[in-house]
Structure formats: structure tokens, C-alpha cells
Design a protein around this motif. Sequence first.
Motif, PDB file in Angstrom:
ATOM      1  N   SER A  31      64.390  88.615  10.007  1.00 53.62           N
ATOM      2  CA  SER A  31      64.161  87.564   9.088  1.00 53.62           C
ATOM      3  C   SER A  31      63.577  86.534  10.110  1.00 53.62           C
ATOM      4  CB  SER A  31      65.118  86.193   8.802  1.00 53.62           C
ATOM      5  OG  SER A  31      65.740  85.767   9.579  1.00 53.62           O
ATOM      6  N   CYS A  32      61.837  86.071  10.269  1.00 54.22           N
ATOM      7  CA  CYS A  32      61.263  85.685  11.316  1.00 54.22           C
ATOM      8  C   CYS A  32      60.961  84.061  10.754  1.00 54.22           C
ATOM      9  CB  CYS A  32      60.190  86.687  11.432  1.00 54.22           C
ATOM     10  SG  CYS A  32      60.961  87.642  12.414  1.00 54.22           S
ATOM     11  N   SER A  33      60.975  83.106  11.436  1.00 54.68           N
ATOM     12  CA  SER A  33      60.749  81.837  11.049  1.00 54.68           C
ATOM     13  C   SER A  33      59.952  81.172  12.481  1.00 54.68           C
ATOM     14  CB  SER A  33      61.694  81.043  10.988  1.00 54.68           C
ATOM     15  OG  SER A  33      62.480  81.563   9.552  1.00 54.68           O
ATOM     16  N   THR A  34      59.146  80.729  11.808  1.00 55.17           N
ATOM     17  CA  THR A  34      58.079  79.781  12.822  1.00 55.17           C
ATOM     18  C   THR A  34      59.197  78.246  12.995  1.00 55.17           C
ATOM     19  OG1 THR A  34      56.158  79.138  11.152  1.00 55.17           O
ATOM     20  CG2 THR A  34      56.184  81.705  12.744  1.00 55.17           C
ATOM     21  N   TYR A  35      58.459  77.384  13.730  1.00 55.52           N
ATOM     22  CA  TYR A  35      59.266  75.898  13.793  1.00 55.52           C
ATOM     23  C   TYR A  35      57.797  75.353  15.064  1.00 55.52           C
ATOM     24  CZ  TYR A  35      63.601  78.037  13.333  1.00 55.52           C
ATOM     25  OH  TYR A  35      64.762  78.024  12.096  1.00 55.52           O
ATOM     26  N   SER A  36      57.358  73.872  14.783  1.00 56.67           N
ATOM     27  CA  SER A  36      56.748  73.451  15.622  1.00 56.67           C
ATOM     28  C   SER A  36      57.469  72.598  16.856  1.00 56.67           C
ATOM     29  CB  SER A  36      56.564  71.898  14.717  1.00 56.67           C
ATOM     30  OG  SER A  36      57.400  71.151  14.388  1.00 56.67           O
ATOM     31  N   ALA A  42      62.193  71.802  14.028  1.00 50.45           N
ATOM     32  CA  ALA A  42      61.537  71.440  13.316  1.00 50.45           C
ATOM     33  C   ALA A  42      60.599  72.219  12.478  1.00 50.45           C
ATOM     34  CB  ALA A  42      60.679  70.634  14.334  1.00 50.45           C
ATOM     35  N   ASP A  43      60.294  71.136  11.122  1.00 49.52           N
ATOM     36  CA  ASP A  43      59.567  72.034  10.477  1.00 49.52           C
ATOM     37  C   ASP A  43      59.608  73.935  10.274  1.00 49.52           C
ATOM     38  OD1 ASP A  43      58.343  69.627  10.101  1.00 49.52           O
ATOM     39  OD2 ASP A  43      57.840  70.210  12.283  1.00 49.52           O
ATOM     40  N   LYS A  44      60.712  73.922   9.821  1.00 49.69           N
ATOM     41  CA  LYS A  44      61.154  75.908   9.646  1.00 49.69           C
ATOM     42  C   LYS A  44      59.653  75.628   8.871  1.00 49.69           C
ATOM     43  CE  LYS A  44      64.556  78.614   9.229  1.00 49.69           C
ATOM     44  NZ  LYS A  44      66.027  78.871   9.349  1.00 49.69           N
ATOM     45  N   ILE A  45      59.162  77.543   9.315  1.00 50.67           N
ATOM     46  CA  ILE A  45      58.453  77.920   7.629  1.00 50.67           C
ATOM     47  C   ILE A  45      59.047  79.416   7.784  1.00 50.67           C
ATOM     48  CG2 ILE A  45      55.971  79.016   7.081  1.00 50.67           C
ATOM     49  CD1 ILE A  45      54.729  76.139   8.187  1.00 50.67           C
ATOM     50  N   TYR A  46      59.402  79.640   6.944  1.00 49.69           N
ATOM     51  CA  TYR A  46      60.034  81.781   6.713  1.00 49.69           C
ATOM     52  C   TYR A  46      58.574  82.627   6.625  1.00 49.69           C
ATOM     53  CZ  TYR A  46      64.957  81.396   6.320  1.00 49.69           C
ATOM     54  OH  TYR A  46      66.004  81.425   6.573  1.00 49.69           O
ATOM     55  N   ILE A  47      58.636  82.799   7.686  1.00 52.29           N
ATOM     56  CA  ILE A  47      57.712  84.252   7.104  1.00 52.29           C
ATOM     57  C   ILE A  47      58.339  85.242   6.380  1.00 52.29           C
ATOM     58  CG2 ILE A  47      56.011  85.703   8.638  1.00 52.29           C
ATOM     59  CD1 ILE A  47      56.472  84.063  11.493  1.00 52.29           C
ATOM     60  N   PHE A  73      49.407  80.213  12.798  1.00 47.24           N
ATOM     61  CA  PHE A  73      48.494  79.077  11.348  1.00 47.24           C
ATOM     62  C   PHE A  73      49.010  78.522  12.874  1.00 47.24           C
ATOM     63  CE2 PHE A  73      53.150  80.311  10.507  1.00 47.24           C
ATOM     64  CZ  PHE A  73      53.073  78.723  10.480  1.00 47.24           C
ATOM     65  N   MET A  74      48.751  76.633  12.393  1.00 49.31           N
ATOM     66  CA  MET A  74      48.768  75.662  13.841  1.00 49.31           C
ATOM     67  C   MET A  74      49.881  74.457  12.812  1.00 49.31           C
ATOM     68  SD  MET A  74      46.257  73.211  16.289  1.00 49.31           S
ATOM     69  CE  MET A  74      45.892  71.901  15.242  1.00 49.31           C
ATOM     70  N   TYR A  75      51.006  73.772  13.002  1.00 50.27           N
ATOM     71  CA  TYR A  75      50.896  72.811  12.522  1.00 50.27           C
ATOM     72  C   TYR A  75      50.582  71.393  12.842  1.00 50.27           C
ATOM     73  CZ  TYR A  75      55.242  75.503  11.658  1.00 50.27           C
ATOM     74  OH  TYR A  75      57.128  75.689  11.742  1.00 50.27           O
ATOM     75  N   GLU A  76      50.393  71.112  11.517  1.00 45.26           N
ATOM     76  CA  GLU A  76      49.343  69.641  11.422  1.00 45.26           C
ATOM     77  C   GLU A  76      50.168  68.701  11.609  1.00 45.26           C
ATOM     78  OE1 GLU A  76      47.634  68.719   7.383  1.00 45.26           O
ATOM     79  OE2 GLU A  76      46.457  70.571   8.093  1.00 45.26           O
ATOM     80  N   ASN A  77      49.255  67.759  12.476  1.00 46.02           N
ATOM     81  CA  ASN A  77      50.484  66.640  13.250  1.00 46.02           C
ATOM     82  C   ASN A  77      51.386  67.180  13.722  1.00 46.02           C
ATOM     83  OD1 ASN A  77      48.318  65.242  11.795  1.00 46.02           O
ATOM     84  ND2 ASN A  77      49.579  65.094  10.136  1.00 46.02           N
ATOM     85  N   SER A  78      51.502  67.780  14.386  1.00 42.82           N
ATOM     86  CA  SER A  78      52.918  68.318  15.238  1.00 42.82           C
ATOM     87  C   SER A  78      52.668  67.784  17.246  1.00 42.82           C
ATOM     88  CB  SER A  78      52.966  69.921  15.545  1.00 42.82           C
ATOM     89  OG  SER A  78      52.478  70.224  15.891  1.00 42.82           O
TER      90      SER A  78
END
Length: 128
Positions: A31-36, A42-47, A73-78
Motif C-alpha cells: 500500500s501507499c498513503s499520504t499524510y499532511s 494526520a489526514d491519511k489518504i490511500y493512494i 496534490f496538496m492538502y488544503e488548510n494543512s
Amino acid sequence: MDASSWTIGDTVQVVVNQPADLTGVLVSLESCSTYSDDGYSADKIYITHSKCVNDHISASLVDSSSTVRFDAFMYENSGTNSTFLECNIQVCVSSDGKNADLADCGEIIIENANSALLNADANNLTCD
């Protein structure tokens, strides 16, 4: 493009290279995920998760085990312009010590795939 600097919409490619000097070992992405945040909390999004991908960022598996692409992409309000990437890999060791394949990790791969399917909707993933 510098690997540590992306522009929103750029195609980011993550590749896990097989160690050339190891025989009987196969490495694949689980798996790959991103965080802010740089604490990866914080704000985990799975890729990707198993063979499931996030269509919202045009994620795709280039091959089934070692390469993933997605739109930057970029996290808003991070409060930061950074996105932190985390990938989990599976290392398979062959039973004969010569030629590893994903079958040597059978139960682990099946468990990861089942988890991905079970949580696909909650993680905004599309599965084949």
C-alpha cells in the motif's frame, strides 16, 4: 523533475526496485498513503492498497507489484505545502531459495487484498 519537488497535477511515480544481488527474494508494494504531517498521523489518504487505487488522484498500478503512479496534490488548510508519502512493502523469500514469486507470500497477500476490498469504500478506492 526533482523527486522531492512536485507541482500539483504532476504525475508522481513510486518504484520499488528489486535488489539485483539478492536471489530468492521478491519485493512488492502492499500500500501507499499520504499524510499532511511529517509524523504520518494526520489526514491519511490511500493512494493504493493491494490492487485497489484512488481514482480521485488518478492513481494506477503500472505493474502489479512494484510501481504506482498518481497525480500530485496538496492538502488544503494543512499549514504546509508538503505532502508526506508512506509505502508499505512485502518481502517474499522463496521456499527453495532460488526463484521467489508472489505465491511464496500467499496468505499475507490474500490477507492484504481482503483488507483492501473490505475497506475500499471508506478509503475512496476502486478495486479490480
